[in-house]
Scaffold this active site. Structure first.
Site, PDB file in Angstrom:
ATOM      1  CG  ASP A   1       4.622  15.602 -57.737  1.00  0.00           C
ATOM      2  OD1 ASP A   1       5.524  14.842 -56.710  1.00  0.00           O
ATOM      3  OD2 ASP A   1       4.896  15.506 -58.205  1.00  0.00           O
TER       4      ASP A   1
ATOM      5  CG  MET B   1       9.854  15.701 -54.677  1.00  0.00           C
ATOM      6  SD  MET B   1      10.132  14.626 -55.731  1.00  0.00           S
ATOM      7  CE  MET B   1      12.260  14.053 -55.907  1.00  0.00           C
TER       8      MET B   1
ATOM      9  NE  ARG C   1      22.422  25.533 -40.209  1.00  0.00           N
ATOM     10  CZ  ARG C   1      22.769  26.252 -39.402  1.00  0.00           C
ATOM     11  NH1 ARG C   1      22.934  27.753 -40.562  1.00  0.00           N
ATOM     12  NH2 ARG C   1      24.661  26.737 -38.609  1.00  0.00           N
TER      13      ARG C   1
HETATM   14  O1  F6P Z   1       6.345  13.595 -60.480  1.00  0.00           O
HETATM   15  C1  F6P Z   1       7.183  12.718 -58.712  1.00  0.00           C
HETATM   16  C2  F6P Z   1       8.239  13.774 -59.037  1.00  0.00           C
HETATM   17  O2  F6P Z   1       8.864  12.533 -58.009  1.00  0.00           O
HETATM   18  C3  F6P Z   1       8.534  14.712 -58.429  1.00  0.00           C
HETATM   19  O3  F6P Z   1       7.957  15.268 -57.393  1.00  0.00           O
HETATM   20  C4  F6P Z   1       9.463  15.110 -58.960  1.00  0.00           C
HETATM   21  O4  F6P Z   1       9.572  17.139 -59.301  1.00  0.00           O
HETATM   22  C5  F6P Z   1      10.288  14.459 -60.300  1.00  0.00           C
HETATM   23  O5  F6P Z   1       9.713  12.760 -60.322  1.00  0.00           O
HETATM   24  C6  F6P Z   1      11.902  14.606 -60.234  1.00  0.00           C
HETATM   25  O6  F6P Z   1      11.649  13.884 -61.370  1.00  0.00           O
HETATM   26  P1  F6P Z   1      13.042  13.356 -61.923  1.00  0.00           P
HETATM   27  O7  F6P Z   1      13.152  11.690 -61.086  1.00  0.00           O
HETATM   28  O8  F6P Z   1      13.227  13.320 -63.811  1.00  0.00           O
HETATM   29  O9  F6P Z   1      13.938  14.000 -61.449  1.00  0.00           O
END
Ligand code: F6P
Length: 377
Positions: A139, A181, A295
Site C-alpha cells: 500500500d 488493493m 465488466r
Molecule cells: O496492507 C496490505 C493489504 O494487502 C491491503 O492492500 C489490503 O487491503 C489488505 O492488506 C488485505 O489484508 P488481508 O491479508 O488481511 O486480507
C-alpha cells in the site's frame, strides 16, 4: 561500520505478506552475522510466534536462495501483543513476549511490517524491549519513509493487469473496472492507473461523484473511444459514503466510554461490510449510466504474491543491511526509513499511528489530470 561484541537479535514478519520480505530478512541476517558477528534467530508467524516461542533458524545457510522468493519464510500474522486472541479471549501477551525475548538473550528485535507493526513495535518499546523496524507494504502508506518494500512489485503487477485489460476492453467496446488493493491509501491504484493509462482513477483520498465518472466515460464515447478502463482502489468511496465513513470514524476517535467505542466500532464494521461490494456496484451503476457493457476484475492477492522486483530487492537489501548496522551501533526504537538515496533511523513515535496518504496536490495527481484522466471529482 565497526565490529562490536556478540549481539543476539530476533527477526519477525508481521501483518500482510508482500514481496521483498525475504530479501530484507536476508539483508539483516547476512550483514548481522557475516559482518558484525551477531547471532540471529527468527520467530514464526509474527508476534504470535514470539509469544509462543516458536522459532526458525536464520543461520547464514538458511538465508541462501531466499532473495528472489515471494512471501515470508517466517510466516506472518496480524496478531497484536496488546490484544491477542488466546483461548477465546483477547489478552495482553507482552509478558510472555518479554520472557521469550529474555530467554533468547536478545539485544534487539527486528520487526518487518506495515502501519500496524509500527504501532505494535512502539508498544513493545514502551515495555522496555530494543525494537527496530523495517517498512513493508504494497500500500506504500507507512509514514516517514519515501517508500516501503513490496510497493514496486505490486505496482508492476497492477500496471501489467491494466495493460492487459485495455486490449480486451477495447476489443469489446466495454468499460472494465479493475479493483486494486489499498483501503485507506490510493498509491497503488494511482500509480498503476497512471502507468497503465487508466481513463478513470478512483482513490480513497478523493471521494468520487458517480455522475462525473459516467460523464467522463460518455465524453470518451463522443470522441469515438467506446471503451474505458477504470482503476479503483478498494477503499475508494462516493462523496456520500465518504461523509458517512468519516462521521463514523470521528465518532470512534472521540468515544470516551467503552459503550461509545463499542457502538462506534459496530457502525464502522457495518459500513465496511456494506462497502466490500462497492466495486461491483460501481460497475453496474456505470453500465446503467453510460449504456456501455461493463465488466469487473478484482486483482486481489495476486498483487501481493510472487518474486520481488529488482527495485524491491534493492530497497529491502539496503534497509535490511542498514538495520544490522544500526543495531551494531546500539540504535533502537526506530524504523529504518528510506529518504532519497539515504537510509535514516526515524523514532517509532513519529511513525506509529500515522498513515501516509496521497496528498491532493501530489505531482502524480496533477499529471493524471493533465493527461485527461478523470479522478471522479
Ligand atoms: O496492507 C496490505 C493489504 O494487502 C491491503 O492492500 C489490503 O487491503 C489488505 O492488506 C488485505 O489484508 P488481508 O491479508 O488481511 O486480507
Amino acid at each position: 561500520m565497526s565490529k562490536r561484541a556478540t549481539k543476539y537479535i530476533g527477526i519477525l514478519t508481521s501483518g500482510g505478506d508482500c514481496p521483498g520480505l525475504n530479501a530484507a530478512i536476508r539483508g539483516v541476517g547476512k550483514a548481522a552475522q557475516g559482518v558484525f558477528g551477531m547471532r540471529v534467530i527468527g520467530f514464526r508467524d509474527g508476534f504470535r510466534g514470539l509469544m509462543e516461542n516458536r522459532t526458525a533458524p536464520l543461520e547464514l545457510e538458511n538465508l541462501s536462495g531466499i532473495l528472489t522468493v515471494g512471501g515470508t519464510i517466517l510466516g506472518t500474522s496480524r496478531d497484536k501483543p496488546r490484544r491477542m486472541l488466546v483461548g477465546g479471549k483477547e489478552i495482553d501477551v507482552s509478558e510472555s513476549i518479554i520472557a521469550n525475548y529474555e530467554k533468547h538473550h536478545l539485544d534487539a528485535l527486528v520487526c518487518l511490517g506495515g502501519g500496524g507493526t509500527q504501532k505494535n513495535a512502539l508498544y513493545l518499546k514502551g515495555k522496555g524491549l530494543n525494537v527496530i523496524t523495517l517498512p513493508k507494504t504494497i500500500d506504500n502508506d507507512v509514514a516517514m519513509t519515501d517508500v516501503s518494500f513490496g510497493y514496486d512489485t505490486a505496482l508492476g503487477i497492477a500496471t501489467e493487469a491494466i495493460d492487459r485489460l485495455h486490449s480486451t476492453a477495447h476489443s469489446h467496446y466495454r468499460i472494465v473496472v479493475v479493483e486494486i488493493m489499498g483501503h485507506r491509501a490510493g498509491w497503488l491504484a494511482l500509480g498503476a492507473g497512471i502507468a497503465g493509462g487508466a481513463d478513470v482513477i478512483l482513490i480513497p483520498e478523493i471521494p468520487y461523484d458517480i455522475e462525473k465518472v459516467a460523464e467522463a466515460i460518455r465524453q470518451r464515447s463522443r470522441t469515438g473511444k467506446h471503451f474505458s478502463v477504470v482503476a479503483v482502489a478498494e477503499g475508494a468511496m462516493s462523496v456520500r459514503d465518504a461523509a458517512h465513513f468519516h462521521a463514523a470514524d470521528e465518532a470512534k476517535q472521540e468515544a470516551t466510554t467503552k459503550v461509545q467505542r463499542k457502538k462506534a466500532k459496530a457502525v464502522l464494521a457495518e459500513f465496511q461490510a456494506r462497502h466490500s461490494g462497492n466495486t461491483l456496484r460501481l460497475t453496474k451503476q456505470l453500465e446503467h449510466l453510460t449504456g456501455l457493457e461493463s465488466r469487473v476484475t478484482i486483482l486481489g492477492y495476486v498483487q501481493r504474491g510472487g518474486s520481488p522486483s529488482a527495485v524491491d530487492r534493492l530497497l529491502a537489501t539496503r534497509l535490511g543491511t542498514a538495520c544490522a548496522d544500526l543495531i551494531s551501533e546500539g540504535t533502537y526504537g526506530v524504523m529504518v526509513a528510506s529518504r532519497g538515496e539515504r537510509t535514516e533511523p526515524v523514532p517509532l513515535e513519529k511513525v506509529a499511528g500515522k498513515r501516509k496518504t496521497v496528498p491532493k496536490d501530489h505531482p502524480w495527481i496533477t499529471s493524471a489530470r493533465l493527461v485527461g484522466t478523470s479522478l471522479g471529482d
